[in-house]
Motif scaffolding. Sequence first.
Motif, PDB file in Angstrom:
ATOM      1  N   ALA A  46     -18.178 -32.374 -34.323  1.00 30.33           N
ATOM      2  CA  ALA A  46     -18.190 -33.201 -33.116  1.00 30.33           C
ATOM      3  C   ALA A  46     -18.123 -32.335 -31.859  1.00 30.33           C
ATOM      4  N   ALA A 103     -13.710 -36.231 -26.168  1.00 27.84           N
ATOM      5  CA  ALA A 103     -13.485 -34.859 -25.709  1.00 27.84           C
ATOM      6  C   ALA A 103     -13.280 -34.852 -24.201  1.00 27.84           C
ATOM      7  N   THR A 114     -11.236 -45.134 -26.731  1.00 30.46           N
ATOM      8  CA  THR A 114     -10.848 -43.877 -26.088  1.00 30.46           C
ATOM      9  C   THR A 114      -9.844 -44.136 -24.973  1.00 30.46           C
ATOM     10  N   TYR A 117     -15.220 -39.107 -31.989  1.00 33.76           N
ATOM     11  CA  TYR A 117     -14.084 -38.491 -31.309  1.00 33.76           C
ATOM     12  C   TYR A 117     -14.254 -38.677 -29.808  1.00 33.76           C
ATOM     13  N   GLU A 122     -14.186 -32.346 -36.983  1.00 33.36           N
ATOM     14  CA  GLU A 122     -13.823 -32.044 -35.595  1.00 33.36           C
ATOM     15  C   GLU A 122     -14.715 -30.951 -35.035  1.00 33.36           C
ATOM     16  N   ALA A 181     -18.875 -37.253 -30.048  1.00 35.81           N
ATOM     17  CA  ALA A 181     -17.735 -37.215 -29.124  1.00 35.81           C
ATOM     18  C   ALA A 181     -18.159 -37.804 -27.781  1.00 35.81           C
ATOM     19  N   LEU A 231     -10.987 -31.777 -27.807  1.00 36.78           N
ATOM     20  CA  LEU A 231     -10.893 -33.112 -28.388  1.00 36.78           C
ATOM     21  C   LEU A 231      -9.535 -33.712 -28.097  1.00 36.78           C
TER      22      LEU A 231
END
Length: 179
Positions: free
Chosen positions: A93, A135, A175, A133, A90, A54, A108
């Motif tokens: 991460a 965050a 992102t 991911y 998830e 993440a 997240l």
Amino acid sequence: MSLHDDAVLVLKGYASEVAHGDQAELRQAYLDHLARHDDGMWKACGAGHLTASALVIDPERGKVLLTLHRKLRMWLQMGGHCEPQDVGLEAAALREATEESGITGLTLLPGGPVRLDRHPIPSPCNWHLDVQYAALAPAGAAERISEESLELRWFGYEDVPGVADASVVRLLEATRSRL
């Protein structure tokens, strides 16, 4: 549901608007890997294994927190190997980001993974199939270095290309398109 089953569901649901070109090819490669390897989530899988990471974003959405990885000596997003207690990608991460940043209360970004990135690593593992991911750090968050890092540092978006490799830059770009 097993972590393996969760990973298959996450990858099958990987957002169609980002899963084109190399991302569609990687998604299929990850799914093929999991279909061939019951142990494809674990470090012990000699053909490679899935990892979860993440990119931590500050609350004002102008900086990212990177770690100077102890072994690789590179500025990277937080992340690493899945563990048996992880209930899903998830969760893995988020756990990795929390452990490596020292920041509690990370959330997240909605919409599932931001990117996929496959990179070679030394034997016996051979490949990391990273599910990436993003965050968001809570207001007032204070980072705390872990034993896996040499340093933690916040970087402005514009500074990331000067310190990190292309995979981190691509993750930041993907992102930012979600913010």
